[in-house]
Design a protein around this motif. Structure first.
Motif, PDB file in Angstrom:
ATOM      1  N   LYS A 194       0.810  -1.224   0.000  1.00 16.60           N
ATOM      2  CA  LYS A 194       0.000   0.000   0.000  1.00 16.60           C
ATOM      3  C   LYS A 194       0.838   1.266   0.000  1.00 16.60           C
ATOM      4  N   ALA A 229      -8.285  12.025   8.026  1.00 14.42           N
ATOM      5  CA  ALA A 229      -8.605  10.787   8.742  1.00 14.42           C
ATOM      6  C   ALA A 229      -8.121   9.569   7.961  1.00 14.42           C
ATOM      7  N   ALA A 230      -8.243   9.614   6.628  1.00 13.08           N
ATOM      8  CA  ALA A 230      -7.789   8.493   5.804  1.00 13.08           C
ATOM      9  C   ALA A 230      -6.267   8.331   5.903  1.00 13.08           C
ATOM     10  N   ARG A 232      -4.393   9.239   8.458  1.00 13.37           N
ATOM     11  CA  ARG A 232      -4.089   8.720   9.803  1.00 13.37           C
ATOM     12  C   ARG A 232      -4.328   7.212   9.868  1.00 13.37           C
ATOM     13  N   ARG A 233      -5.425   6.738   9.266  1.00 14.79           N
ATOM     14  CA  ARG A 233      -5.686   5.295   9.242  1.00 14.79           C
ATOM     15  C   ARG A 233      -4.591   4.554   8.486  1.00 14.79           C
ATOM     16  N   MET A 234      -4.133   5.158   7.380  1.00 15.88           N
ATOM     17  CA  MET A 234      -3.059   4.551   6.599  1.00 15.88           C
ATOM     18  C   MET A 234      -1.786   4.455   7.429  1.00 15.88           C
ATOM     19  N   GLU A 236      -1.499   4.233  10.687  1.00 18.19           N
ATOM     20  CA  GLU A 236      -1.641   3.186  11.702  1.00 18.19           C
ATOM     21  C   GLU A 236      -1.578   1.797  11.077  1.00 18.19           C
ATOM     22  N   TYR A 237      -2.091   1.658   9.841  1.00 20.09           N
ATOM     23  CA  TYR A 237      -2.013   0.382   9.137  1.00 20.09           C
ATOM     24  C   TYR A 237      -0.559   0.025   8.856  1.00 20.09           C
ATOM     25  N   ARG A 239       2.036   1.188  10.482  1.00 21.48           N
ATOM     26  CA  ARG A 239       2.741   1.057  11.759  1.00 21.48           C
ATOM     27  C   ARG A 239       2.526  -0.319  12.385  1.00 21.48           C
TER      28      ARG A 239
END
Length: 262
Positions: A194, A229-230, A232-234, A236-237, A239
Motif C-alpha cells: 500500500k 482521517a484516511a 491517519r488510518r493509513m 496506523e495500518y 505502523r
C-alpha cells in the motif's frame, strides 16, 4: 524583524504592475479593457491570485509585453518551492503537539543532516530553510515526532556512502530522544503493498488535525476531515507491520556500519 521573503507570485505581480504603469494605465482601466474587475487585477498584482491563460493573453496584448508575463509566470511557478504551502505548513509544525510522518524513499526532512539535505535539494537557500525548520524539535515544548520509514530508506545511496553513514548515525541518535520515535517497516511486510508517497499528519491543541502530502513536484497541505482521517488510518495500518522502536534503532545502527565507500 526580518523582511518576509517575496513569493514567486508576488514577484510576478510586481512585473505586471510595472508593465501596466509603463502604459500609463490604472488598475481600473486595465480591468475594463480585459473585462475583469479592478479587485481581481489588484489580487494579480499582489500575488494573491493568478490569471487564467486567456485573461493573461488579453493583458499582454494591451500591455505589449509579447508573452513575457506568461513565460515569467510559468518559469517562476516551476522554480517556486511552494512557499505558500511551505509557510502554512511551517506554522502547523510550530503549533503541533504530535507529528506522524511516513517516508518510503528518504529520511524525513526534520531528521536530515546538512550533507544529506544538500544531496537532495538544489540550493543552499533550501538547505538552510530545511535546517531552520528542524529547530522545532529543539526549542520550547517540541512535538512528539513519530517517523515511520520503509526499510529501503536506510539503503538509498543519497549523497554516497559517507553521507548516508553519517545520516543513519544521526537518525539513530535522534531516535533515542524521548520526543522522537522511529520505526522501520521491513520489506516483507504486507503493508508495503500500500506504500505510495510520503505524508505527515499533525495534531494541534484546540484545532482539527492537518496533513501534508508530498509529490514529485510540490507539496500540498490537506485540511479536509475525511482526507486527514484516511491518512491517519493509513499511518496506523503501516505502523502495525513496523519493527519496534528498539529493533529499529538496532537495524539503523547496523545499516550505518555496513555503509562502505567503494
Amino acid at each position: 524583524m526580518a523582511r518576509k521573503r517575496r513569493t514567486a507570485l508576488e514577484a510576478w505581480g510586481r512585473e505586471l504592475a510595472l508593465a501596466r504603469d509603463g502604459k500609463s494605465l490604472s488598475q481600473e482601466e486595465l480591468a475594463k479593457a480585459v473585462f475583469m474587475s479592478q479587485s481581481l487585477v489588484a489580487m494579480w498584482e499582489t500575488g494573491k491570485r493568478t490569471p487564467k491563460a486567456d485573461d493573461l493573453a488579453r493583458c499582454e496584448e494591451i500591455l505589449g509585453t509579447n508573452g513575457f508575463l506568461s513565460r515569467m509566470l510559468a518559469e517562476l511557478a516551476a522554480r517556486e518551492v511552494a512557499h505558500e504551502w511551505l509557510d502554512q505548513w511551517i506554522a502547523v509544525e510550530e503549533r503541533a503537539t504530535t507529528l506522524l510522518t511516513f517516508e518510503s524513499i528518504i529520511v524525513p526532512g526534520l531528521l536530515q543532516t546538512p550533507d544529506y539535505a544538500r544531496a537532495i535539494l538544489d540550493s543552499e537557500e533550501l538547505v538552510a530553510a530545511r535546517l531552520e525548520r528542524q529547530r522545532v524539535l529543539d526549542e520550547g515544548e517540541p512535538p512528539m515526532l513519530v517517523a515511520l520509514l520503509a526499510e529501503a530508506v536506510l539503503r538509498q545511496q543519497v549523497g554516497g556512502a559517507e553521507v548516508l553513514r553519517e545520516q543513519l548515525r544521526h537518525l539513530a541518535e535522534m531516535a533515542q530522544r524521548r520526543t522522537i520515535s522511529v520505526q522501520v517497516v521491513p520489506p516483507d511486510a504486507p503493508a508495503c503493498a500500500k506504500f505510495a508517497g510520503p505524508f505527515v499528519v499533525a495534531s494541534l491543541d484546540g484545532a482539527p488535525d492537518v496533513a501534508y502530502v508530498d509529490n514529485q513536484l510540490r507539496g500540498e497541505v490537506v485540511e479536509g476531515h475525511a482526507d486527514v482521517a484516511a491518512l491517519r488510518r493509513m499511518f496506523e495500518y503501516f505502523r502495525a507491520d513496523a519493527l519496534s522502536h528498539r529493533e529499529t534503532i538496532d537495524l539503523i545502527e547496523k545499516a550505518a556500519d555496513q555503509c562502505t565507500t567503494p
